[in-house]
Design an enzyme around this catalytic site. Structure first.
Site, short mmCIF file in Angstrom:
data_model
loop_
_atom_site.label_atom_id
_atom_site.label_comp_id
_atom_site.label_asym_id
_atom_site.label_seq_id
_atom_site.Cartn_x
_atom_site.Cartn_y
_atom_site.Cartn_z
N ASN A 1 0.79 -0.95 0.00
CA ASN A 1 -0.14 0.09 0.13
C ASN A 1 0.92 1.13 0.13
OD1 ASN A 1 -1.77 2.12 0.60
ND2 ASN A 1 -2.53 1.41 2.58
N LYS A 10 0.08 4.21 -0.23
CA LYS A 10 -0.57 5.49 0.68
C LYS A 10 -0.43 6.66 -0.30
CE LYS A 10 0.09 2.98 4.73
NZ LYS A 10 0.11 3.08 6.10
N HIS A 32 -9.47 1.15 5.10
CA HIS A 32 -8.22 1.35 5.73
C HIS A 32 -8.36 2.49 7.19
CE1 HIS A 32 -3.82 2.35 6.70
NE2 HIS A 32 -3.44 1.26 6.00
N GLU A 59 -6.57 4.53 8.17
CA GLU A 59 -6.30 6.14 7.82
C GLU A 59 -7.53 6.77 7.36
OE1 GLU A 59 -2.66 5.33 5.91
OE2 GLU A 59 -1.55 4.96 7.64
N GLU A 88 -4.99 -4.77 10.64
CA GLU A 88 -3.73 -3.90 10.78
C GLU A 88 -3.85 -3.20 12.10
OE1 GLU A 88 -2.00 -2.58 6.80
OE2 GLU A 88 -3.61 -1.33 6.93
N GLY A 100 3.20 2.07 10.66
CA GLY A 100 4.11 3.34 10.69
C GLY A 100 4.87 3.59 11.87
N SER A 150 3.71 -2.24 10.25
CA SER A 150 5.29 -2.50 10.40
C SER A 150 5.90 -3.57 9.94
CB SER A 150 5.78 -1.94 11.82
OG SER A 150 5.29 -0.53 12.19
P1 13P Z 1 3.41 0.37 7.43
O1 13P Z 1 3.78 -1.05 7.02
O2 13P Z 1 4.01 1.59 7.24
O3 13P Z 1 3.27 0.14 8.99
O4 13P Z 1 1.85 0.54 7.11
C1 13P Z 1 0.97 -0.63 7.05
C2 13P Z 1 -0.29 -0.17 6.34
O5 13P Z 1 -0.97 0.83 6.96
C3 13P Z 1 -0.42 -0.68 5.12
O6 13P Z 1 -1.89 -0.62 4.67
#
Ligand code: 13P
Length: 252
Positions: free
Chosen positions: A12, A14, A98, A100, A168, A174, A214
């Site tokens: 992803n 983002k 997601h 976010e 997640e 992150g 992560s």
């Molecule tokens: P990270 O791998 O940067 O922690 O992000 C995970 C994520 O949100 C994938 O959708």
């Protein structure tokens, strides 16, 4: 490692990725050549480069997905993208719900469910995301929260061909923090139980359950070996072909 359900390692990107980033797709395609990896591979770049990413991935095993879709297929929704539009651009899947988007745009389970249904109606795989916050984990509410999100975000007609679920934990995204392998296995086994009781063993047992948060080349093998983990949804470490390939190698 278990190959049923068929694992998926999805990146992803983002809000990262411009034309120059397509080099990473070319690099990854090259690295994957000739290797036997027991998983599907996908990159979900920003929508503006889906078509170019699809072209860059041509002839490789890399599939291209999107990061969000609207509940409707067309109409007066300025700035939004429908599953039909994403499919036309070359996406075969779309991430929905997601954390976010749940946080930044107030997306609810009901909205996520409608987005997943919209994806299904266009023949796109819906990658439905769920995950608890740190407060919820500390309060011992993780399994209850996840059950609620899973039940509330899955539309009618989910099966292994059209649906992937990504667990997640919000606090692991992150942050460099990950749950223990036992904690991941606990949640994934719980989701597996929920979906097999809702959909039956034949369908619920075959839907891939991804872990995200992560994931790095250094922890991928351990996390991917956890019970009921069928791949990864990778953020930061999917941006560079070397790192992402390091994660895919967990399925070598
Ligand atoms: P990270 O791998 O940067 O922690 O992000 C995970 C994520 O949100 C994938 O959708």
């Amino acid at each position: 490692m278990a190959n049923s359900p068929r694992p998926l390692v999805a990146g992803n990107w983002k809000m990262n990725g411009v034309n120059a980033s397509l080099d990473e797709i070319y690099k990854l395609a090259d690295k994957l050549k000739g290797g036997a990896y027991d998983c599907n591979v996908m990159i979900c770049p920003p929508a503006t480069i889906i078509r170019a990413a699809k072209k860059a991935a041509d002839g490789s095993r890399i599939e291209i997905g999107a990061q969000d879709c609207h509940t409707q297929q067309s109409g007066a929704h300025t700035g939004d993208l429908s599953a039909a539009i994403l499919k036309d651009a070359g996406a075969s899947a779309v991430i929905v719900g997601h954390s976010e988007r749940r946080a930044d745009h107030g997306e609810t389970d009901e909205l996520v469910k409608q987005k997943a249904a919209a994806a299904h109606s266009q023949g796109l795989v819906a990658i439905i995301c769920v995950g608890e916050t740190l407060e919820q984990r500390k309060a011992g509410e993780t399994l209850e929260v996840i059950s609620g999100q899973v039940a509330g975000s899955m539309p009618e007609g989910c099966n292994a061909q059209n649906t992937v679920i990504a667990y997640e934990p919000v606090w692991a995204i992150g942050s460099g923090l990950t749950p223990t392998v036992e904690e991941v296995a606990e949640v994934h086994t719980h989701i597996r139980k929920d979906i097999t009781s809702a959909l039956g063993d034949a369908i619920g047992g075959e839907i891939a359950l991804l872990y995200g948060g992560s994931v790095k080349p250094t922890n991928a093998e351990e996390l991917m070996a956890a019970a009921n983990v069928n791949g990864a949804l990778v953020g930061g470490a999917s941006l560079k072909a070397d790192d992402f390939f390091g994660i895919i190698q967990a399925y070598e």
